[in-house]
Design a protein around this motif. Sequence first.
Motif, PDB file in Angstrom:
ATOM      1  N   GLU A 195       0.826  -1.212   0.000  1.00  0.00           N
ATOM      2  CA  GLU A 195       0.000   0.000   0.000  1.00  0.00           C
ATOM      3  C   GLU A 195       0.858   1.258   0.000  1.00  0.00           C
ATOM      4  O   GLU A 195       0.464   2.292  -0.554  1.00  0.00           O
ATOM      5  CB  GLU A 195      -0.944   0.003   1.201  1.00  0.00           C
ATOM      6  CG  GLU A 195      -2.076  -0.988   1.085  1.00  0.00           C
ATOM      7  CD  GLU A 195      -2.902  -1.108   2.356  1.00  0.00           C
ATOM      8  OE1 GLU A 195      -2.624  -0.390   3.343  1.00  0.00           O
ATOM      9  OE2 GLU A 195      -3.835  -1.937   2.367  1.00  0.00           O
ATOM     10  N   GLU A 196       2.034   1.178   0.619  1.00  0.00           N
ATOM     11  CA  GLU A 196       2.968   2.311   0.641  1.00  0.00           C
ATOM     12  C   GLU A 196       3.820   2.372  -0.629  1.00  0.00           C
ATOM     13  O   GLU A 196       4.701   3.232  -0.749  1.00  0.00           O
ATOM     14  CB  GLU A 196       3.883   2.220   1.871  1.00  0.00           C
ATOM     15  CG  GLU A 196       3.164   2.416   3.180  1.00  0.00           C
ATOM     16  CD  GLU A 196       2.642   3.826   3.382  1.00  0.00           C
ATOM     17  OE1 GLU A 196       3.312   4.786   2.951  1.00  0.00           O
ATOM     18  OE2 GLU A 196       1.548   3.962   3.961  1.00  0.00           O
ATOM     19  N   ASN A 197       3.577   1.443  -1.549  1.00  0.00           N
ATOM     20  CA  ASN A 197       4.301   1.356  -2.824  1.00  0.00           C
ATOM     21  C   ASN A 197       5.799   1.102  -2.613  1.00  0.00           C
ATOM     22  O   ASN A 197       6.639   1.561  -3.383  1.00  0.00           O
ATOM     23  CB  ASN A 197       4.071   2.615  -3.669  1.00  0.00           C
ATOM     24  CG  ASN A 197       4.400   2.380  -5.125  1.00  0.00           C
ATOM     25  OD1 ASN A 197       4.309   1.257  -5.624  1.00  0.00           O
ATOM     26  ND2 ASN A 197       4.788   3.428  -5.825  1.00  0.00           N
ATOM     27  N   LEU A 198       6.134   0.367  -1.550  1.00  0.00           N
ATOM     28  CA  LEU A 198       7.532   0.035  -1.275  1.00  0.00           C
ATOM     29  C   LEU A 198       7.904  -1.336  -1.812  1.00  0.00           C
ATOM     30  O   LEU A 198       9.088  -1.622  -2.017  1.00  0.00           O
ATOM     31  CB  LEU A 198       7.799   0.092   0.233  1.00  0.00           C
ATOM     32  CG  LEU A 198       7.615   1.471   0.858  1.00  0.00           C
ATOM     33  CD1 LEU A 198       7.737   1.386   2.377  1.00  0.00           C
ATOM     34  CD2 LEU A 198       8.619   2.447   0.274  1.00  0.00           C
ATOM     35  N   ILE A 199       6.899  -2.188  -2.018  1.00  0.00           N
ATOM     36  CA  ILE A 199       7.120  -3.502  -2.629  1.00  0.00           C
ATOM     37  C   ILE A 199       5.962  -3.769  -3.580  1.00  0.00           C
ATOM     38  O   ILE A 199       4.951  -3.069  -3.560  1.00  0.00           O
ATOM     39  CB  ILE A 199       7.187  -4.641  -1.577  1.00  0.00           C
ATOM     40  CG1 ILE A 199       5.847  -4.778  -0.845  1.00  0.00           C
ATOM     41  CG2 ILE A 199       8.342  -4.427  -0.611  1.00  0.00           C
ATOM     42  CD1 ILE A 199       5.680  -6.097  -0.120  1.00  0.00           C
ATOM     43  N   GLU A 200       6.132  -4.802  -4.399  1.00  0.00           N
ATOM     44  CA  GLU A 200       5.043  -5.252  -5.257  1.00  0.00           C
ATOM     45  C   GLU A 200       5.166  -6.759  -5.420  1.00  0.00           C
ATOM     46  O   GLU A 200       6.256  -7.322  -5.291  1.00  0.00           O
ATOM     47  CB  GLU A 200       5.044  -4.535  -6.600  1.00  0.00           C
ATOM     48  CG  GLU A 200       6.295  -4.704  -7.413  1.00  0.00           C
ATOM     49  CD  GLU A 200       6.305  -3.823  -8.659  1.00  0.00           C
ATOM     50  OE1 GLU A 200       6.968  -4.220  -9.628  1.00  0.00           O
ATOM     51  OE2 GLU A 200       5.677  -2.753  -8.647  1.00  0.00           O
ATOM     52  N   PRO A 201       4.038  -7.406  -5.672  1.00  0.00           N
ATOM     53  CA  PRO A 201       4.078  -8.856  -5.845  1.00  0.00           C
ATOM     54  C   PRO A 201       4.622  -9.233  -7.216  1.00  0.00           C
ATOM     55  O   PRO A 201       4.496  -8.481  -8.182  1.00  0.00           O
ATOM     56  CB  PRO A 201       2.607  -9.273  -5.709  1.00  0.00           C
ATOM     57  CG  PRO A 201       1.832  -8.055  -6.080  1.00  0.00           C
ATOM     58  CD  PRO A 201       2.684  -6.873  -5.716  1.00  0.00           C
ATOM     59  N   SER A 202       5.253 -10.391  -7.278  1.00  0.00           N
ATOM     60  CA  SER A 202       5.652 -10.982  -8.551  1.00  0.00           C
ATOM     61  C   SER A 202       5.325 -12.471  -8.460  1.00  0.00           C
ATOM     62  O   SER A 202       4.960 -12.963  -7.393  1.00  0.00           O
ATOM     63  CB  SER A 202       7.154 -10.775  -8.816  1.00  0.00           C
ATOM     64  OG  SER A 202       7.934 -11.647  -8.029  1.00  0.00           O
ATOM     65  N   SER A 203       5.468 -13.177  -9.541  1.00  0.00           N
ATOM     66  CA  SER A 203       5.129 -14.605  -9.522  1.00  0.00           C
ATOM     67  C   SER A 203       6.062 -15.401  -8.608  1.00  0.00           C
ATOM     68  O   SER A 203       5.685 -16.455  -8.108  1.00  0.00           O
ATOM     69  CB  SER A 203       5.159 -15.183 -10.944  1.00  0.00           C
ATOM     70  OG  SER A 203       6.430 -14.988 -11.517  1.00  0.00           O
ATOM     71  N   GLN A 204       7.271 -14.898  -8.340  1.00  0.00           N
ATOM     72  CA  GLN A 204       8.216 -15.588  -7.455  1.00  0.00           C
ATOM     73  C   GLN A 204       8.187 -15.077  -6.022  1.00  0.00           C
ATOM     74  O   GLN A 204       8.829 -15.634  -5.147  1.00  0.00           O
ATOM     75  CB  GLN A 204       9.657 -15.450  -7.981  1.00  0.00           C
ATOM     76  CG  GLN A 204       9.968 -16.298  -9.188  1.00  0.00           C
ATOM     77  CD  GLN A 204       9.634 -15.561 -10.479  1.00  0.00           C
ATOM     78  OE1 GLN A 204       9.651 -14.331 -10.523  1.00  0.00           O
ATOM     79  NE2 GLN A 204       9.324 -16.294 -11.528  1.00  0.00           N
ATOM     80  N   GLY A 205       7.479 -13.975  -5.763  1.00  0.00           N
ATOM     81  CA  GLY A 205       7.426 -13.399  -4.422  1.00  0.00           C
ATOM     82  C   GLY A 205       7.525 -11.890  -4.482  1.00  0.00           C
ATOM     83  O   GLY A 205       7.505 -11.281  -5.549  1.00  0.00           O
ATOM     84  N   ALA A 206       7.656 -11.279  -3.310  1.00  0.00           N
ATOM     85  CA  ALA A 206       7.698  -9.816  -3.211  1.00  0.00           C
ATOM     86  C   ALA A 206       9.017  -9.272  -3.749  1.00  0.00           C
ATOM     87  O   ALA A 206      10.084  -9.863  -3.557  1.00  0.00           O
ATOM     88  CB  ALA A 206       7.522  -9.396  -1.761  1.00  0.00           C
ATOM     89  N   ILE A 207       8.908  -8.122  -4.430  1.00  0.00           N
ATOM     90  CA  ILE A 207      10.079  -7.417  -4.951  1.00  0.00           C
ATOM     91  C   ILE A 207       9.960  -5.932  -4.602  1.00  0.00           C
ATOM     92  O   ILE A 207       8.872  -5.445  -4.304  1.00  0.00           O
ATOM     93  CB  ILE A 207      10.237  -7.597  -6.485  1.00  0.00           C
ATOM     94  CG1 ILE A 207       8.990  -7.102  -7.221  1.00  0.00           C
ATOM     95  CG2 ILE A 207      10.539  -9.052  -6.826  1.00  0.00           C
ATOM     96  CD1 ILE A 207       9.116  -7.102  -8.738  1.00  0.00           C
ATOM     97  N   THR A 208      11.081  -5.227  -4.656  1.00  0.00           N
ATOM     98  CA  THR A 208      11.091  -3.795  -4.362  1.00  0.00           C
ATOM     99  C   THR A 208      10.521  -3.010  -5.544  1.00  0.00           C
ATOM    100  O   THR A 208      10.369  -3.535  -6.644  1.00  0.00           O
ATOM    101  CB  THR A 208      12.520  -3.312  -4.058  1.00  0.00           C
ATOM    102  OG1 THR A 208      13.367  -3.615  -5.169  1.00  0.00           O
ATOM    103  CG2 THR A 208      13.065  -3.966  -2.801  1.00  0.00           C
ATOM    104  N   THR A 209      10.240  -1.729  -5.282  1.00  0.00           N
ATOM    105  CA  THR A 209       9.749  -0.823  -6.322  1.00  0.00           C
ATOM    106  C   THR A 209      10.743   0.312  -6.503  1.00  0.00           C
ATOM    107  O   THR A 209      11.749   0.392  -5.780  1.00  0.00           O
ATOM    108  CB  THR A 209       8.381  -0.220  -5.936  1.00  0.00           C
ATOM    109  OG1 THR A 209       8.563   0.633  -4.792  1.00  0.00           O
ATOM    110  CG2 THR A 209       7.361  -1.307  -5.627  1.00  0.00           C
ATOM    111  N   GLU A 210      10.432   1.222  -7.397  1.00  0.00           N
ATOM    112  CA  GLU A 210      11.287   2.400  -7.607  1.00  0.00           C
ATOM    113  C   GLU A 210      11.321   3.286  -6.359  1.00  0.00           C
ATOM    114  O   GLU A 210      12.284   3.991  -6.121  1.00  0.00           O
ATOM    115  CB  GLU A 210      10.774   3.209  -8.800  1.00  0.00           C
ATOM    116  CG  GLU A 210      10.907   2.482 -10.118  1.00  0.00           C
ATOM    117  CD  GLU A 210      10.306   3.275 -11.274  1.00  0.00           C
ATOM    118  OE1 GLU A 210       9.862   4.427 -11.055  1.00  0.00           O
ATOM    119  OE2 GLU A 210      10.285   2.731 -12.384  1.00  0.00           O
TER     120      GLU A 210
END
Length: 101
Positions: free
Chosen positions: A53-68
């Motif tokens: 919600e804070e746009n610090l991570i995002e989901p991917s098919s392998q798990g959570a990843i960071t964002t810009e």
Amino acid sequence: MIDRLEKEVDMLERHLQVLRMVIENEPIGIVKMSNETGYPHHKVRYSLRVLEEENLIEPSSQGAITTERTAEFVDELDDKLDDITDKIGGMRIENAPEVEN
């Protein structure tokens, strides 16, 4: 009042620990984070949702990843924590007269 603050700080600590794990191990899933931190799956899931919600991570098919936005947040974090620490330190009631019951 103080108990509520302590619970909020504990939750923030968990959110930051989950974020640190994503940064260091991306992509990473809930099960691995739960196993490595000892937090139950539902608490890890909640932290991930807050971080998303804070746009610090995002989901991917392998798990959570960071964002810009993650790097900017991390760069500002120490200064924000210092400000909060100073504010809390200023709340101390030192040398106050004794309170009678």
